[in-house]
Design an enzyme around this catalytic site. Structure first.
Site, PDB file in Angstrom:
ATOM      1  CB  CYS B  96     -11.995   8.517 -52.666  1.00 54.20           C
ATOM      2  SG  CYS B  96     -13.080   7.275 -54.009  1.00 54.20           S
ATOM      3  CG  HIS B 231     -15.191  11.314 -50.693  1.00 53.86           C
ATOM      4  ND1 HIS B 231     -15.259  12.051 -51.289  1.00 53.86           N
ATOM      5  CD2 HIS B 231     -15.983   9.867 -51.996  1.00 53.86           C
ATOM      6  CE1 HIS B 231     -14.476  11.247 -52.902  1.00 53.86           C
ATOM      7  NE2 HIS B 231     -15.482   9.737 -52.746  1.00 53.86           N
ATOM      8  CD  GLU B 233     -14.314  14.654 -49.520  1.00 52.60           C
ATOM      9  OE1 GLU B 233     -13.737  13.941 -48.615  1.00 52.60           O
ATOM     10  OE2 GLU B 233     -14.730  14.359 -51.051  1.00 52.60           O
TER      11      GLU B 233
END
Lengths: 1008, 277
Positions: B96, B231, B233
């Site tokens: 990002c 994202h 994660e």
């Protein structure tokens, strides 16, 4: 120093667009129906520096413009460039900041400028502006009208070129904003040995918001001989206050800081029952006492009321805290800046809890005028759609840039919020129970001799008189200095740094600088050690020349006040330098009993801590209740329930808020298990937010809220009960552990003090009494301690016949434990064949319902009166909540949705929308009341659930003893069918429901 | 077994540093959150680490273009350290805002070879919608990519949370070359369609931003430097998937019973370092 102008504008070409301009075009279309062919944008930088324009120009594409997608131009304007702006615009509007207003892009640009020109003069600065050029403007829309929608003259300035000026090449040129010099004034000495009316005049002209009794208490203080002797000894004027002292007292004693109405002695009369009684502090009686009683029975209420937020033990390792605040007056004057400072301000409350907690989740609840309002707008205020856009974008920027997910909230609409929007911002914090050095993190540990630092932003002229200003009603003369723009990045750096300092064991005490600035933050912390000495000359300023009282009370944002042991100073300052955070020692704690303020060596304020904090006289107020009279709501003779359902779904209070909520980051930190939107298309409403904040651990926290201002029209007591029940219901729907829930009460009220300008003050105060009595009753029944709260008591606009008062509004926020986020329920119907049940029952309670308001507005019904939803037996309801939550935790129930605005009809529609699946429902047996009440009534305590056929028996067994009624079945169809026995009521296709529900608040003006 | 050391950058408004550090630890890495200034001042060194992660956030508030100011600090102050890190064959990921930083520093897509020239060749700009949004998208990884981060991955769901995620490379020749080199490591896809032309920009919201060629993430020539807007994660655990409550969240073959689809990206890099150590 010279000013260099650099402009940038997006390149055009294959796949490239001017998105910034296009957003303005679409918003003008959505809000006002103005159709433009194009809008183009230019961003401008005015650089005040000793670096020559030629050098700046050479590096413009390294800093100001992104050469891949933008052009840059130095010391010219693009508007003159026929190559790039080939078409002549019909109007141009250029908007820049007024001097002294926080310019975040300018600040960031300056930082980047220093990276490239490390040799630039210390006092270099950069100011930004933005220019829009408009094409295809019709003759009816003036450039002035468009400009008025692009800037706020309290904080910004605009230059406009009309079509004619464009043709003549006269372009708007925003110049570098030069701050008017501030004149440093030595502290004035104010003679208080004057007549009462003159005392009042001092208070009014000085925006002190102190009443006569309070002014007299101050007057009396300075007559005391021992006070005078002590003052003489320290070398300050002995028989009268300095302006520093008077301002400091005004801030500390403000309604905003001292909650004088909640602390007052109230003589309450109930004309309905004949009751006459005295309430000695609503806060102590109805909020604090019940919580303290519960504190005796549980071991997890760690810190309640006295700190910046309430703290509960979550497990052996972690504790959780939460706080909600309002920022109503600033948001009325500048929706963007006001709301942004609201959210970043409440984040600081969490950082300032105990020895510092990490903010992990935000909540945002707004109350606005109707977004499609066609009537008049009070002077100096904005159209509700503009307020909505501004507030939303302030909160979005504040929350997103801070890296804190927004996981729960609500938006409520009512005409009376035109005069004052309500902007509630809440934050949840997490901290280890114990720090590495063994100290409990929820306990502050300052001692005399600790050094007090001001950390973060600098002090400026902005934000002077915020606390006292918010304690007054809004008028057209409200001061612009009370408006600020937040700077989330400065704050983020500070949060990062202070949490490291906490873990390193450096912090002994910490609090935020909010209302009242240093006077409040250091003043409150000085209570721990019983004294402090501040040197205002050490406080870093945004601009020179601020006078001592201004430095003391300025509410400039992004500042924390932190106490450090003298031996830890070097380590603390080293950490600040690493993070590029300004930290300045400005005071030390003492045990002298005095709030001692100096400017260099001169003492400018010398007030006993005890007088400062406990000297404010208790108010005595009159309260008188007689029930308001309303024309009763009578269902129209002719109606079509299908149409009512579609119309209700489109009501702003019920309609989907997805456009707005999706723009909040709701899952940064990677913990959000139940997001604001759920279901097949991820667009059905969630009842509560659920997070699992410890990585790899499914243990969860639930955050929910309840708000029901409509009911205040009939009874503010019922309004409060409904808000609390809604918050609890919402949390139960996702499976909260009902044995560990805590609440926050945020009251927003119109002025409830009887006076010439508030002739119905007694009634408004009676509403407050009733609301708090219900709050106590329901919270005790739900074993729900209020651990923190706030009140905002002057939510009125104007005076006399044109006065607008908000409906009394309680926001009740809840946070609680969740045993395992893998076992939650959501509102969307899951599978065809699932059995649908209603937990709870319906009563004849259509008074002040959403359907009654809707039908009155369209003249299909005459009134909204009648029985308002109430909680007759909350203990019994709570038992059903406990059992339902357990069923969810054990995995039996995967679908649950509460009934609130619009009743079961809306609940079922939303469940079908979420699941994009139909259902056949029979309301027979759901309550001994008329059909309208069963379908559209808003009786409390009701939750619709769906269970799979194989879990049905186990579910029913687990709910034994609760009223659980079979409603029907989820079906593999696209139709929602509702009947009452043999009487068909609703039969409607799901896509129609979706369209109605999602259309109203889309407000995007077309997708692209 | 060797435990790779991961530097997770933070400071100046980066805000996904905690979860980014956590996911590396879950897959056998040993992560440290390091303030950018610690590298610039020399109090810590990139030499001490095997992997560099630039997490998401809002460095410098995204003013003057997302990732720009952070990128400049790295470009002007960490040039030699970064060059050395890349020459040593150590993996870098930007997620990002971190991707935006890597693009603005010129590390992505990079010049080819393993010597960065710090020249920006592409940009990430405002979404076509004009809105910052948090929504879930479906991603498809390039089977032919040499990116070590995405090895063996096919499709996953991920949230995007950005206002400036539209990948643009106005120089079409460069863009074509990027595709031909298989540096387009990951794209937005329509999960319901199997035969769509990957180069035709998907409609909103399947492409959340209007990226050219539906680009969600790219790698450099070596396959060691990787950046993406979504994202991964944020889907380290299945319970973070929006379909989890419906019982339809994708599962993984991992030993961690609750593992979500995103974790494999981080495991790939950790395993790469272990294998090459």
């Amino acid at each position: 120093m010279q000013i260099t102008r650099v402009e940038t504008t997006p390149r055009s070409g294959d796949g490239l667009r001017d998105v910034r301009g296009d957003v303005v075009r679409r918003h003008l279309s959505a809000d006002y129906g103005i159709q433009l062919t194009a809008v183009r944008s230019i961003v401008g930088f005015l650089i005040s520096s000793d670096i020559a324009p030629e050098r700046i120009s050479q590096r413009a594409d390294d800093l100001f413009a992104d050469p891949i997608i933008e052009y840059s131009l130095t010391n010219q304007t693009f508007l003159q460039s026929k190559d790039i702006f080939t078409e002549l615009p019909d109007a141009v509007v250029s908007v820049g900041f007024k001097p002294g207003v926080t310019d975040n892009p300018g600040k960031a640009a300056l930082d980047g400028f220093r990276t490239i020109f490390p040799d630039a003069h210390q006092e270099s600065d950069i100011s930004t502006y933005i220019t829009y050029s408009f094409y295809g403007l019709d003759g009816q829309t003036t450039p002035e009208f468009i400009a008025a929608n692009l800037y706020n003259n309290l904080i910004e300035r605009a230059e406009i070129s009309t079509a004619e000026m464009c043709q003549n090449g006269e372009w708007p040129m925003i110049d570098y904003p030069i701050r008017p010099p501030q004149e440093f004034k030595q502290p004035a000495h104010i003679d208080l040995e004057i007549a009462d009316n003159e005392l009042i005049e001092i208070s009014e002209t000085g925006l002190l918001a102190l009443n006569l009794t309070e002014m007299q208490a101050i007057q009396t203080h300075y007559r005391n001989d021992s006070v005078r002797n002590a003052r003489r000894a320290i070398g300050i004027v002995e028989d009268r206050p300095t302006d520093v002292e008077l301002e400091c007292l005004a801030q500390t004693w403000s309604e905003h800081c001292k909650h004088k109405i909640f602390a007052s002695k109230i003589h309450h009369k109930d004309l309905e029952t004949g009751e006459e009684s005295t309430v000695d502090s609503i806060f102590k009686t109805h909020i604090m006492n019940p919580t303290h009683d519960m504190q005796k029975e549980v071991d997890w209420l760690l810190s309640v009321f006295h700190d910046n937020s309430g703290v509960i033990a979550w497990d052996d390792e972690w504790s959780v805290c939460m706080k909600a605040e309002t920022h109503n007056s600033p948001s009325a004057l500048d929706p963007y800046g006001g709301a942004m400072t609201g959210i970043v301000g409440v984040n600081r409350d969490i950082l300032g809890t105990g020895l510092g907690a990490r903010p992990i989740a935000n909540t945002d609840v707004f109350c606005f005028g109707p977004p499609d309002w066609q009537g008049d707008i009070p002077d100096n205020l904005f159209h509700p759609s503009r307020v909505l856009r501004g507030v939303h974008s302030g909160v979005r920027v504040g929350g997103n840039e801070s890296g804190i997910p927004t996981i729960n909230g609500a938006i409520v609409f009512d005409e009376r919020y035109l005069g004052k929007p309500l902007v509630y911002c809440g934050t949840v914090g997490l901290m280890p129970r114990k720090l590495p050095d063994g100290r409990e993190s929820h306990v502050k540990t300052p001692t005399a001799g600790d050094i007090v630092y001001m950390v973060g932003g600098r002090v400026g002229y902005d934000g002077i008189h915020g606390a006292t200003f918010s304690s007054l009603e809004l008028t057209e003369e409200s001061p612009s200095s009370a408006v600020q723009i937040g700077d989330p990045i400065t704050q983020k750096k500070m949060v990062d740094m202070l949490l490291e300092a906490r873990d390193a064991g450096l912090i002994t005490c910490i609090t935020d600088n909010g209302a009242g600035g240093l006077s409040s933050s250091i003043g409150e912390m000085a209570e721990y050690t019983n004294g402090c000495r501040i040197d205002l000359a050490k406080v870093p300023l945004k601009q020179p020349g601020l006078s001592p009282w201004e430095i003391l009370v300025s509410e400039s944002q992004e500042r924390m006040t932190v106490a450090i042991k003298s031996e830890d100073i070097a380590e603390f300052e080293h950490l600040a330098a690493l993070h590029e955070v300004e930290a300045t020692a400005v005071a030390e704690f003492t045990s002298t009993g005095m709030f001692h303020v100096q400017f260099n060596d001169a003492t400018v304020a010398y007030l006993p801590i005890e007088f400062l904090h406990d000297g404010v006289p208790q108010l005595e107020l009159e309260s008188e209740w007689s029930p308001p009279q309303h024309e009763p709501f009578i269902a129209p003779a002719e109606y079509d329930h299908n149409q009512i359902l579609l119309d209700l779904l489109a009501r702003p209070n019920i309609a989907s808020k997805e456009t707005w909520v999706r723009q909040y980051d709701h899952e940064v930190i990677a913990q959000t298990a139940v997001k604001p939107f759920v279901g097949v298309e991820r667009d059905g409403p969630a009842d509560a937010g659920v997070i699992a904040p410890i990585y790899g651990n499914p243990r969860g926290l639930v955050v929910s809220c309840g708000i029901a201002p409509r009911y205040s029209d009939i009874d503010a007591g019922a309004m409060a009960a409904a808000a609390i029940d809604e918050a609890v219901r919402n949390a139960v729907c996702v499976g909260v552990n009902v044995d560990k829930i805590a609440g926050l009460d945020n009251f927003c009220w119109p002025d409830p003090i009887q006076s010439e300008k508030t002739p119905d003050g007694k009634f408004k105060l009676a509403q407050l009494v009733r609301a708090n009595r219900e709050l106590e009753r329901v919270c005790r029944a739900y074993r729900l301690p209020c651990v923190s709260g706030k009140d905002s008591m002057k939510n009125d606009y104007g005076k006399g016949p044109n006065k607008i008062s908000i409906p009394p509004t309680l926001l009740f926020s809840l946070f609680g434990d969740h045993p395992d986020v893998r076992n939650t329920a959501t509102s969307d119907f899951k599978h065809s064949g699932d059995k649908v049940y209603l937990v709870g029952e319906s009563f004849d309670e259509l008074g002040a319902s959403e359907v009654s308001f809707m039908l009155r507005e369209s003249s299909k019904a005459r009134g909204i009166g009648g029985k308002v939803p109430s909680l007759s037996n909350p203990e019994k309801l709570f038992n059903s909540y406990r059992l339902l939550s357990s069923s969810i935790n054990s995995g039996l129930v995967k679908t649950a949705h509460d009934c609130s605005e619009g009743g079961i009809g809306i609940t079922l529609a939303e469940m079908c929308i979420g699941g994009r699946i139909g259902a056949t429902i029979d309301l027979d047996g759901t309550g001994d009341c008329p059909l309208w009440s069963k379908l559209w009534g808003e009786s409390l305590g009701r939750i619709v659930v769906a269970v799979s056929p194989q879990n049905e028996a186990a579910f029913l067994q687990s709910m034994s003893g609760c009223i659980t009624t079979y409603l029907g079945v989820v079906e593999d169809s696209d139709t929602l069918t509702i009947s009452d026995g043999f009487e068909p009521l609703v039969s409607i296709r799901i896509p129609e429901l979706v369209q109605s529900w999602q259309g109203t608040l889309d407000m995007n003006g077309g997708e692209l | 077994m060797y435990i790779p050391k991961v530097a997770v950058l933070f400071g100046f408004g980066i805000n996904c540093d905690h979860e980014t550090a956590a996911v590396f630890d879950m897959v056998g890495g040993n992560s440290t959150r390091v303030h950018l200034n610690s590298f610039i001042s020399g109090s810590d060194s990139l030499d001490n680490y095997d992997i560099l992660a630039v997490p998401g956030g809002f460095s410098f508030g995204d003013h003057l273009g997302s990732g720009r100011l952070m990128g400049n600090r790295m470009r002007f102050s960490l040039r030699d350290e970064l060059t050395k890190f890349i020459a040593a064959g150590k993996p870098i990921i930007g997620i990002c805002n971190g991707f935006q930083v890597l693009v603005k520093t010129g590390l992505l897509p990079g010049p080819g070879g393993n010597v960065p020239d710090f020249v920006q060749r592409a940009s990430l700009t405002l979404n076509d919608s004009g809105r910052y949004e948090d929504r879930w998208v479906s991603l498809e990884f390039n089977q032919y990519s040499n990116c070590i981060w995405t090895k063996g991955m096919s499709r996953i769901d991920c949230p995007v949370r950005h206002g400036e995620g539209k990948y643009v490379m106005p120089d079409r020749e460069n863009l074509t070359k990027l595709a031909a080199n298989n540096q387009i490591a990951v794209r937005y896809i329509d999960p319901d369609s199997t035969d769509a032309d990957p180069d035709v920009v998907l409609p909103f919201p399947k492409s959340p931003n209007g990226s050219m060629m539906n680009i969600a993430g790219i790698s450099d020539n070596t396959g060691l430097v990787f950046g993406l807007m979504p994202h991964p994660e944020a889907i380290y655990a299945q319970w973070l998937h929006p379909d989890y409550t419906r019982g339809t969240a994708p599962v993984t073959a991992s030993d961690i019973e609750w593992e979500g689809q995103g974790l494999q990206i981080f495991r790939n890099a950790v395993e790469y370092v272990i294998a090459n150590n």
